[in-house]
Design a protein around this motif. Structure first.
Motif, PDB file in Angstrom:
ATOM      1  N   SER A 444      38.841 164.672  21.274  1.00  0.00           N
ATOM      2  CA  SER A 444      38.405 165.048  19.929  1.00  0.00           C
ATOM      3  C   SER A 444      38.982 166.479  19.695  1.00  0.00           C
ATOM      4  CB  SER A 444      37.056 165.274  19.832  1.00  0.00           C
ATOM      5  OG  SER A 444      36.370 165.878  18.676  1.00  0.00           O
ATOM      6  N   LEU A 445      39.705 166.559  18.535  1.00  0.00           N
ATOM      7  CA  LEU A 445      40.535 167.824  18.481  1.00  0.00           C
ATOM      8  C   LEU A 445      39.702 168.222  16.952  1.00  0.00           C
ATOM      9  CD1 LEU A 445      44.434 166.579  18.352  1.00  0.00           C
ATOM     10  CD2 LEU A 445      42.772 167.575  20.147  1.00  0.00           C
ATOM     11  N   LEU A 446      39.876 169.842  16.952  1.00  0.00           N
ATOM     12  CA  LEU A 446      39.279 170.478  15.935  1.00  0.00           C
ATOM     13  C   LEU A 446      40.238 170.296  14.729  1.00  0.00           C
ATOM     14  CD1 LEU A 446      38.437 173.506  17.887  1.00  0.00           C
ATOM     15  CD2 LEU A 446      36.825 171.897  17.140  1.00  0.00           C
ATOM     16  N   HIS A 447      39.658 170.440  13.292  1.00  0.00           N
ATOM     17  CA  HIS A 447      40.436 170.241  12.117  1.00  0.00           C
ATOM     18  C   HIS A 447      40.900 171.667  11.984  1.00  0.00           C
ATOM     19  CE1 HIS A 447      41.897 169.293   8.343  1.00  0.00           C
ATOM     20  NE2 HIS A 447      41.000 169.218   7.789  1.00  0.00           N
ATOM     21  N   ARG A 448      41.904 171.955  12.644  1.00  0.00           N
ATOM     22  CA  ARG A 448      42.713 173.126  12.575  1.00  0.00           C
ATOM     23  C   ARG A 448      44.363 172.814  13.106  1.00  0.00           C
ATOM     24  NH1 ARG A 448      38.102 176.728  16.187  1.00  0.00           N
ATOM     25  NH2 ARG A 448      36.426 175.600  14.823  1.00  0.00           N
ATOM     26  N   SER A 449      44.955 173.819  13.111  1.00  0.00           N
ATOM     27  CA  SER A 449      46.596 173.613  13.497  1.00  0.00           C
ATOM     28  C   SER A 449      46.674 173.058  14.901  1.00  0.00           C
ATOM     29  CB  SER A 449      47.093 174.925  13.350  1.00  0.00           C
ATOM     30  OG  SER A 449      46.903 175.759  14.318  1.00  0.00           O
ATOM     31  N   VAL A 450      47.770 172.576  15.184  1.00  0.00           N
ATOM     32  CA  VAL A 450      48.039 172.086  16.474  1.00  0.00           C
ATOM     33  C   VAL A 450      48.039 173.260  17.410  1.00  0.00           C
ATOM     34  CG1 VAL A 450      49.836 170.938  18.057  1.00  0.00           C
ATOM     35  CG2 VAL A 450      49.406 170.274  15.772  1.00  0.00           C
ATOM     36  N   ARG A 451      48.691 174.437  17.063  1.00  0.00           N
ATOM     37  CA  ARG A 451      48.561 175.753  17.865  1.00  0.00           C
ATOM     38  C   ARG A 451      47.142 176.118  18.152  1.00  0.00           C
ATOM     39  NH1 ARG A 451      51.157 178.148  14.838  1.00  0.00           N
ATOM     40  NH2 ARG A 451      53.171 178.551  15.795  1.00  0.00           N
ATOM     41  N   ASP A 452      46.211 176.048  17.232  1.00  0.00           N
ATOM     42  CA  ASP A 452      44.975 176.479  17.436  1.00  0.00           C
ATOM     43  C   ASP A 452      44.202 175.504  18.559  1.00  0.00           C
ATOM     44  OD1 ASP A 452      45.015 178.496  15.830  1.00  0.00           O
ATOM     45  OD2 ASP A 452      44.010 177.281  13.998  1.00  0.00           O
ATOM     46  N   ASN A 453      44.440 174.059  18.403  1.00  0.00           N
ATOM     47  CA  ASN A 453      43.873 173.264  19.252  1.00  0.00           C
ATOM     48  C   ASN A 453      44.228 173.376  20.543  1.00  0.00           C
ATOM     49  OD1 ASN A 453      42.193 170.652  18.244  1.00  0.00           O
ATOM     50  ND2 ASN A 453      43.406 171.271  16.594  1.00  0.00           N
ATOM     51  N   ILE A 454      45.650 173.727  20.866  1.00  0.00           N
ATOM     52  CA  ILE A 454      46.240 173.901  22.438  1.00  0.00           C
ATOM     53  C   ILE A 454      45.488 175.192  22.799  1.00  0.00           C
ATOM     54  CG2 ILE A 454      48.249 174.169  23.680  1.00  0.00           C
ATOM     55  CD1 ILE A 454      49.720 172.256  21.789  1.00  0.00           C
ATOM     56  N   ALA A 455      45.755 176.227  22.112  1.00  0.00           N
ATOM     57  CA  ALA A 455      45.355 177.523  22.446  1.00  0.00           C
ATOM     58  C   ALA A 455      43.935 177.571  22.594  1.00  0.00           C
ATOM     59  CB  ALA A 455      45.811 178.514  21.492  1.00  0.00           C
ATOM     60  N   TYR A 456      43.041 176.679  22.218  1.00  0.00           N
ATOM     61  CA  TYR A 456      41.501 176.604  22.466  1.00  0.00           C
ATOM     62  C   TYR A 456      41.365 176.504  23.986  1.00  0.00           C
ATOM     63  CZ  TYR A 456      37.147 175.664  20.525  1.00  0.00           C
ATOM     64  OH  TYR A 456      35.824 175.921  19.918  1.00  0.00           O
ATOM     65  N   ARG A 458      42.952 178.429  26.104  1.00  0.00           N
ATOM     66  CA  ARG A 458      43.141 180.090  26.718  1.00  0.00           C
ATOM     67  C   ARG A 458      43.579 180.419  25.297  1.00  0.00           C
ATOM     68  NH1 ARG A 458      47.118 182.547  29.773  1.00  0.00           N
ATOM     69  NH2 ARG A 458      47.994 180.312  30.398  1.00  0.00           N
ATOM     70  N   PRO A 459      42.626 181.214  24.627  1.00  0.00           N
ATOM     71  CA  PRO A 459      42.987 181.829  23.352  1.00  0.00           C
ATOM     72  C   PRO A 459      43.828 182.947  23.753  1.00  0.00           C
ATOM     73  CG  PRO A 459      40.673 181.311  23.486  1.00  0.00           C
ATOM     74  CD  PRO A 459      41.358 180.860  24.854  1.00  0.00           C
ATOM     75  N   THR A 460      43.894 183.421  24.874  1.00  0.00           N
ATOM     76  CA  THR A 460      44.651 184.777  25.109  1.00  0.00           C
ATOM     77  C   THR A 460      46.046 184.672  25.491  1.00  0.00           C
ATOM     78  OG1 THR A 460      43.767 184.930  27.428  1.00  0.00           O
ATOM     79  CG2 THR A 460      42.810 186.262  25.951  1.00  0.00           C
ATOM     80  N   ALA A 461      46.638 183.198  25.625  1.00  0.00           N
ATOM     81  CA  ALA A 461      47.976 182.756  25.984  1.00  0.00           C
ATOM     82  C   ALA A 461      48.912 183.097  24.937  1.00  0.00           C
ATOM     83  CB  ALA A 461      47.899 181.139  26.279  1.00  0.00           C
ATOM     84  N   THR A 462      50.141 183.673  25.362  1.00  0.00           N
ATOM     85  CA  THR A 462      51.082 183.819  24.564  1.00  0.00           C
ATOM     86  C   THR A 462      51.506 182.430  23.931  1.00  0.00           C
ATOM     87  OG1 THR A 462      52.856 183.564  26.237  1.00  0.00           O
ATOM     88  CG2 THR A 462      51.658 185.651  25.997  1.00  0.00           C
ATOM     89  N   GLU A 463      52.512 182.785  22.706  1.00  0.00           N
ATOM     90  CA  GLU A 463      53.114 181.659  21.993  1.00  0.00           C
ATOM     91  C   GLU A 463      54.020 180.739  23.105  1.00  0.00           C
ATOM     92  OE1 GLU A 463      54.375 179.267  18.582  1.00  0.00           O
ATOM     93  OE2 GLU A 463      52.660 180.628  18.971  1.00  0.00           O
ATOM     94  N   ALA A 513      47.617 168.960  26.953  1.00  0.00           N
ATOM     95  CA  ALA A 513      48.500 170.303  26.727  1.00  0.00           C
ATOM     96  C   ALA A 513      47.344 171.475  26.943  1.00  0.00           C
ATOM     97  CB  ALA A 513      49.219 170.346  25.518  1.00  0.00           C
ATOM     98  N   ARG A 514      46.395 171.206  26.036  1.00  0.00           N
ATOM     99  CA  ARG A 514      45.084 172.269  26.248  1.00  0.00           C
ATOM    100  C   ARG A 514      44.678 172.601  27.365  1.00  0.00           C
ATOM    101  NH1 ARG A 514      40.781 170.780  21.789  1.00  0.00           N
ATOM    102  NH2 ARG A 514      40.491 168.912  23.093  1.00  0.00           N
ATOM    103  N   VAL A 515      44.441 171.271  28.190  1.00  0.00           N
ATOM    104  CA  VAL A 515      43.895 171.577  29.438  1.00  0.00           C
ATOM    105  C   VAL A 515      44.920 172.406  30.671  1.00  0.00           C
ATOM    106  CG1 VAL A 515      42.888 170.693  31.782  1.00  0.00           C
ATOM    107  CG2 VAL A 515      42.265 169.621  29.463  1.00  0.00           C
ATOM    108  N   MET A 516      46.084 172.001  30.244  1.00  0.00           N
ATOM    109  CA  MET A 516      47.168 172.643  31.210  1.00  0.00           C
ATOM    110  C   MET A 516      47.385 174.115  30.748  1.00  0.00           C
ATOM    111  SD  MET A 516      50.420 169.829  31.024  1.00  0.00           S
ATOM    112  CE  MET A 516      50.597 168.535  32.215  1.00  0.00           C
ATOM    113  N   LEU A 517      47.239 174.495  29.627  1.00  0.00           N
ATOM    114  CA  LEU A 517      47.189 175.827  29.234  1.00  0.00           C
ATOM    115  C   LEU A 517      45.999 176.772  29.976  1.00  0.00           C
ATOM    116  CD1 LEU A 517      48.633 178.228  27.739  1.00  0.00           C
ATOM    117  CD2 LEU A 517      46.854 177.444  25.951  1.00  0.00           C
ATOM    118  N   LYS A 518      44.747 175.835  30.078  1.00  0.00           N
ATOM    119  CA  LYS A 518      43.620 176.575  30.627  1.00  0.00           C
ATOM    120  C   LYS A 518      43.907 176.773  32.036  1.00  0.00           C
ATOM    121  CE  LYS A 518      38.470 175.720  30.890  1.00  0.00           C
ATOM    122  NZ  LYS A 518      37.247 174.730  30.440  1.00  0.00           N
TER     123      LYS A 518
END
Length: 617
Positions: A444-456, A458-463, A513-518
């Motif tokens: 389940s993804l949020l109705h936001r940008s792909v960037r926002d979904n991946i950064a979810y 770890r919101p403090t991650a860099t680009e 990708a989101r979990v990898m970033l976390k």
């Protein structure tokens, strides 16, 4: 000046509200926390304004009497002081009105409603997964939005009608008595008749308002549910069925609306008759007393003006009272949802979880969603730090339940779960889930940008870190091709509600990708590659192997080939461990795992036959 008033009440208080009381008045009292001083001041100002308005009619009567007694040209000499005093009071009333309107509209109107919705929303976010299993998302949203507004409107109506106009009528009675006490009689009779009509109509409007609020929430919930699951609706060709399902709720709403409008029509007719009585009685009685020489023309003018003013206000007052009770009904309907206690809560002063090794321990765990027999019964398992464990079993064996318990979406009914020796029930939920990464089958993804979904993750991650995670999950290439109707491209493109604009495999790769970033120390995989084709799955498996390095991993899969290479496989049946070991050992043993492996079709678990179940038993 307006900005000063707008900043008096913070709309987003930091403190998370506790469980709200179920009693109506206790609920209202809790909702006014931090605002009671402003509401009291608003009531005082409203009372002052209404007393001032009633006083104006008395002034009208006095002026008429002056005109009848004073020779033209002599009014200013004889009444100069009184006229100046009246003018000063009229000017001072501007300050009274300015204070009332700025306090109401700048300080309270927006901030009060937002404050309640903010608090209600945070309380709903704190509810357990079980709470959302029993409710429509649209229905909960409606309760949050409607109840916040209804609380504000009820309090404003109470201040303006019950307090403000209560003072107004008391002032009118006192002022008419100043001319002649007998002039109060028509107003007292009107108040009795008006009170009887309020007593009859308003509670009925309140009750139907409650039913209408519930019907509106049901209607909104059903419509939202259809939109949320539009793919399923289309897949099964059930657009007409869903329209009919919504129509049932709309019909119920329509029927409550008809009943409400019948009461409204009757109310308007009765209210008009009562106000006509007031005008005839008050004006006729005043004229009779004037004709007898017992009151002056000023009394007739003042009483007539008061009666006409009340006549103009009568319908509005009745509507406000009906709105008052309708809001009471809406609040009572919302209380049932908003006051439900949170079943999974942090203990007072609970510490954060600190994971240094990643050991997971289940000790005599029992859980059954409140049912008997339980889904999990006396379950014990130790997963060593850095160990990769696969949970295997047919549907209903308890695999997903164990994962939900580890995430503390539910509290165990018996036993305990520990991570690095810390009982998860004794640490904060946020810290627990911050230490666990999970990729699920139903992405389940949020109705936001792909960037926002991946950064979810770890919101403090860099680009750069976010893009690197997307590349490791084999997602960067397709993300670069994305676009949406608003012209946003690539990582800025929005994915639609629940990620509907992406394919199943694309959603899964974004989730990975989101979990990898976390990069959490404990990793849960629930059919993590189920939505991927074979070529992409092979690439993802390589990324997952890299992701799993140095982490404690719990994997669930119906496709046994995806977890056969893990360190240890735990086979579940009816909530208990029946076998455990590595792939080769379990195959050699010839037990349940071997039968499941042998009966796989296309790499997935097959269903056992009755004969095999009997053999296994």
């Amino acid at each position: 000046m307006f900005r000063l008033f707008e900043k008096l009440v913070p709309p987003y208080p930091e403190q998370v509200p506790q469980d709200l009381p179920k009693g109506f008045f206790a609920f209202l009292w809790a909702c006014t926390a931090g605002l009671r001083g402003y509401l009291l001041l608003l009531a005082v100002l409203a009372a002052g304004l209404n007393a001032y308005e009633a006083w104006l009619f008395s002034v009208l009567g006095r002026i008429v009497d002056w005109l009848t007694r004073t020779h033209p040209g002599q009014l200013w000499q004889e009444q100069r002081t009184t006229v100046l005093a009246f003018a000063a009071i009229l000017l001072a009333s501007t300050a009274l009105l300015a204070g009332y309107t700025t306090l109401k509209h700048q300080t309270l109107s927006i901030n009060f409603t937002l404050r309640l919705r903010w608090n209600f929303h945070r309380m709903m976010l704190g509810q357990s997964i079980g709470f959302y299993s029993d409710e429509f998302a649209g229905r909960i949203t409606t309760k949050v939005m409607q109840t916040g507004l209804a609380v504000r409107e009820l309090l404003f109506t109470f201040i303006e009608i019950v307090i403000g106009l209560g003072v107004y009528f008391v002032a009118i009675l006192g002022l008419t008595a100043g001319f002649d006490s007998r002039l109060m009689l028509p107003f007292l009779a009107w108040m009795v008749l008006y009170g009887l009509s309020v007593w009859y109509f308003v509670p009925r409007l309140g009750r139907i308002g409650k039913k209408q609020a519930d019907a509106r929430a049901l209607m909104t919930g059903r419509i939202t549910d259809a939109y949320t699951n539009i793919s399923t609706v289309k897949l099964f060709s059930h657009t007409n069925r869903e329209a009919g399902f919504a129509r049932q709720a709309m019909t119920e709403f329509m029927n409550t609306g008809y009943r409400q409008m019948r009461l409204v029509s009757s109310l308007n007719i009765v209210n008009h008759l009562v106000t006509v009585f007031l005008i005839l009685a008050s004006c006729g009685y005043a004229l009779a007393l004037w004709n007898a020489g017992e009151v002056g023309p000023g009394a007739v003018a003042a009483v007539t003006a008061m009666a006409l003013r009340i006549s103009g206000m009568g319908t509005n007052i009745m509507w406000e009272m009906a709105s008052l009770f309708e809001n009471i009904g809406t609040i009572q309907d919302g209380i049932a949802t908003l006051t439900r206690p949170q079943l999974v809560v942090d203990r007072p002063a609970a510490p954060a979880l600190h994971v240094t090794r990643g050991e997971v321990r289940f000790e005599h765990v029992r859980f059954g969603y409140g049912k008997v027999p339980p889904v999990i019964d006396d379950f014990s398992l130790v997963i060593r730090p850095g160990e990769k464990v696969g949970l295997i079993g047919r549907s209903g064996a308890g695999k997903s339940t164990l994962v939900n318990l580890l995430l503390r979406f539910y509290d165990v009914e018996g036993g305990r779960i520990l991570i690095d020796g810390q009982e998860i029930a004794g640490v904060t939920q946020d810290s627990l889930r911050a230490c666990i990464g999970m990729v699920t089958q139903d992405t389940s993804l949020l109705h936001r940008s792909v960037r926002d979904n991946i950064a979810y993750g770890r919101p403090t991650a860099t680009e750069e870190e976010m893009v690197r995670a997307a590349k490791r999950a084999q997602a960067h290439e397709f993300i670069a091709t994305l676009g949406d109707p608003q012209g946003r491209k690539g990582y800025d493109a929005h994915v639609g509600e629940r990620g509907v604009k992406l394919s199943g495999g694309q959603r899964q790769r974004v989730a990975i990708a989101r979990v990898m970033l976390k990069d959490a120390p404990i990793l849960l995989l629930d059919e993590a590659t189920s939505a991927l084709d074979s070529e992409v799955e092979a690439a993802i498996q390589a990324s997952l192997q890299e992701l799993m390095q140095g982490k404690t991993v719990i994997a669930i899969a119906h496709r046994l080939s995806t977890i056969a290479a893990l360190d240890r496989l735990v086979v579940l049946d009816q909530g208990r461990i029946v076998e455990e070991g590595d792939h080769r050992t379990l195959l050699a043993r010839g037990g349940l795992y071997a039968r499941l492996w042998a009966h796989q079709s296309g790499g997935f678990l097959g269903e056992s036959t009755d004969e095999e179940e009997a053999e296994h038993a």
